[in-house]
Write a protein that holds these residues in place. Sequence first.
Motif, PDB file in Angstrom:
ATOM      1  N   GLN A   1      -6.464   7.221 -39.047  1.00 55.86           N
ATOM      2  CA  GLN A   1      -6.440   8.685 -39.169  1.00 55.86           C
ATOM      3  C   GLN A   1      -7.486   9.305 -38.243  1.00 55.86           C
ATOM      4  O   GLN A   1      -7.224  10.299 -37.575  1.00 55.86           O
ATOM      5  N   TYR A   2      -8.668   8.716 -38.215  1.00 59.99           N
ATOM      6  CA  TYR A   2      -9.749   9.206 -37.376  1.00 59.99           C
ATOM      7  C   TYR A   2      -9.398   9.095 -35.889  1.00 59.99           C
ATOM      8  O   TYR A   2      -9.764   9.945 -35.092  1.00 59.99           O
TER       9      TYR A   2
ATOM     10  N   TYR B   1      -6.561   2.602 -42.909  1.00 56.28           N
ATOM     11  CA  TYR B   1      -5.859   3.884 -42.951  1.00 56.28           C
ATOM     12  C   TYR B   1      -6.758   5.012 -42.440  1.00 56.28           C
ATOM     13  O   TYR B   1      -6.358   5.798 -41.591  1.00 56.28           O
ATOM     14  N   PHE B   2      -7.995   5.072 -42.961  1.00 54.54           N
ATOM     15  CA  PHE B   2      -8.905   6.131 -42.530  1.00 54.54           C
ATOM     16  C   PHE B   2      -9.338   5.961 -41.079  1.00 54.54           C
ATOM     17  O   PHE B   2      -9.520   6.939 -40.357  1.00 54.54           O
TER      18      PHE B   2
END
Length: 181
Positions: A143-144, A139-140
């Motif tokens: 997002q990045y 997820y991160f």
Amino acid sequence: MQIFPPTNGGDRGRGYQTLESPEPFEQQPANSWKGVFSVSSYTQYFNVDTDLVLNRLLGSLHPIGGDFFTKIDANPDLYGLIWISTTLVFVLASLGNCATYLMQKNTDNTTTWSFNVSYVNVAAGSIYGYAAVVPLLFYFLLQYMGSNPSLIKFWCMWGYSLHFCSGFFSAGNTGSSFSAG
């Protein structure tokens, strides 16, 4: 909503009573910290029935078909993540105890069965950590990279994919018990 057991009244069709006006839950605002610690704020992620769960489990066994994401798109749930992970925890702890017993029995015939509860702790830390942290990392990462993923959909997908992998965990654990010695 249906009430069980059904009534025997003849004018109500198949015999189920329906509630006209269910009492609303006192929901906490989702943007405050009170909402995070309230059970009622998570009920929407467990709003599934048996047919839906079985349909998703079967969809996870055939990932190439590509219809699994359309099944979870409207209503992602955490049911698969929680219950499949919990099942894996107890399967791994049980198989770990069996493997330990068989290895000890192979070297010493006077060994008696004893259940080691610490295997549950190790299995719970491993499985729950794997089930929660890996989708969070994806997820991160997305997002990045500029995408806008849904964390709940990641956890839903990951939870049902553990159903597919549970056979490999079980087979790998029992296979190691017979190769020792």
